[in-house]
Design an enzyme around this catalytic site. Structure first.
Site, PDB file in Angstrom:
ATOM      1  N   HIS A  54      52.697  31.301 -13.153  1.00 56.31           N
ATOM      2  CA  HIS A  54      51.822  30.439 -12.348  1.00 56.31           C
ATOM      3  C   HIS A  54      50.782  31.314 -11.661  1.00 56.31           C
ATOM      4  O   HIS A  54      49.672  31.464 -12.159  1.00 56.31           O
ATOM      5  CB  HIS A  54      52.655  29.616 -11.348  1.00 56.31           C
ATOM      6  CG  HIS A  54      51.833  28.697 -10.518  1.00 56.31           C
ATOM      7  ND1 HIS A  54      52.033  28.536  -9.174  1.00 56.31           N
ATOM      8  CD2 HIS A  54      50.791  27.887 -10.837  1.00 56.31           C
ATOM      9  CE1 HIS A  54      51.152  27.659  -8.705  1.00 56.31           C
ATOM     10  NE2 HIS A  54      50.396  27.244  -9.699  1.00 56.31           N
ATOM     11  N   PRO A  72      60.085  31.023  -5.649  1.00 52.88           N
ATOM     12  CA  PRO A  72      60.007  30.237  -4.423  1.00 52.88           C
ATOM     13  C   PRO A  72      58.577  29.950  -3.975  1.00 52.88           C
ATOM     14  O   PRO A  72      58.370  29.116  -3.099  1.00 52.88           O
ATOM     15  CB  PRO A  72      60.739  31.105  -3.391  1.00 52.88           C
ATOM     16  CG  PRO A  72      60.586  32.493  -3.892  1.00 52.88           C
ATOM     17  CD  PRO A  72      60.539  32.399  -5.397  1.00 52.88           C
ATOM     18  N   CYS A  73      57.602  30.605  -4.586  1.00 51.08           N
ATOM     19  CA  CYS A  73      56.212  30.393  -4.149  1.00 51.08           C
ATOM     20  C   CYS A  73      55.814  28.935  -4.280  1.00 51.08           C
ATOM     21  O   CYS A  73      55.313  28.335  -3.331  1.00 51.08           O
ATOM     22  CB  CYS A  73      55.283  31.283  -4.962  1.00 51.08           C
ATOM     23  SG  CYS A  73      55.678  33.038  -4.769  1.00 51.08           S
ATOM     24  N   HIS A  74      56.024  28.373  -5.471  1.00 52.41           N
ATOM     25  CA  HIS A  74      55.649  26.976  -5.691  1.00 52.41           C
ATOM     26  C   HIS A  74      56.699  26.223  -6.504  1.00 52.41           C
ATOM     27  O   HIS A  74      56.435  25.141  -7.000  1.00 52.41           O
ATOM     28  CB  HIS A  74      54.288  26.877  -6.388  1.00 52.41           C
ATOM     29  CG  HIS A  74      53.245  27.770  -5.799  1.00 52.41           C
ATOM     30  ND1 HIS A  74      53.007  29.044  -6.271  1.00 52.41           N
ATOM     31  CD2 HIS A  74      52.440  27.585  -4.733  1.00 52.41           C
ATOM     32  CE1 HIS A  74      52.053  29.610  -5.529  1.00 52.41           C
ATOM     33  NE2 HIS A  74      51.706  28.758  -4.596  1.00 52.41           N
ATOM     34  N   GLY A  75      57.862  26.830  -6.682  1.00 52.69           N
ATOM     35  CA  GLY A  75      58.991  26.100  -7.256  1.00 52.69           C
ATOM     36  C   GLY A  75      59.165  26.145  -8.756  1.00 52.69           C
ATOM     37  O   GLY A  75      59.843  25.275  -9.316  1.00 52.69           O
TER      38      GLY A  75
END
Ligand code: FES
Length: 109
Positions: A54, A72-75
């Site tokens: 991403h 964990p940044c955007h799942g």
């Protein structure tokens, strides 16, 4: 690290390998069989770049719904073959060029 990028080297369990092999390609956003993501005869060893596809964060290992990696940044969620399964990442974790020089040693690049 290789050429400034993190590399994940994962020794997978029999269960993790089977889970990766049993996935239907039609269920994958970026369809790739597990067999083309590992070297023949070395299915336990998965070697992938360690940057989320991403925006480049480093996902956390052994986490997420598929037991692979969780970013964990955007799942984004990756499976035990490093393939994208949930979240915004568009593609699987790429495979760097590498070769086995013995049963216990690889050479990247
Ligand atoms: Fe991994 Fe956004 S950088 S989900």
């Amino acid at each position: 690290f290789w050429r400034g990028k993190p590399i994940f080297v994962r020794h997978r369990t029999e269960k993790e390998i089977k889970e990766a092999q049993d996935v239907q390609l039609s269920d994958l956003r970026d369809p790739e069989a597990d067999s083309v993501r590992v070297k023949e005869g070395h299915a336990p060893w998965l070697i992938v770049y360690g940057n989320c596809t991403h925006l480049g964060c480093i996902p956390l290992g052994n986490q997420g719904a598929y037991g692979g990696w969780f970013c964990p940044c955007h799942g984004s969620v990756f499976d035990t073959s490093g393939r994208i399964r949930q979240g915004p990442a568009p593609t699987n974790l790429p495979i760097p060029p590498y070769a086995f020089v013995s049963d216990t040693k690889i050479k990247i690049g």
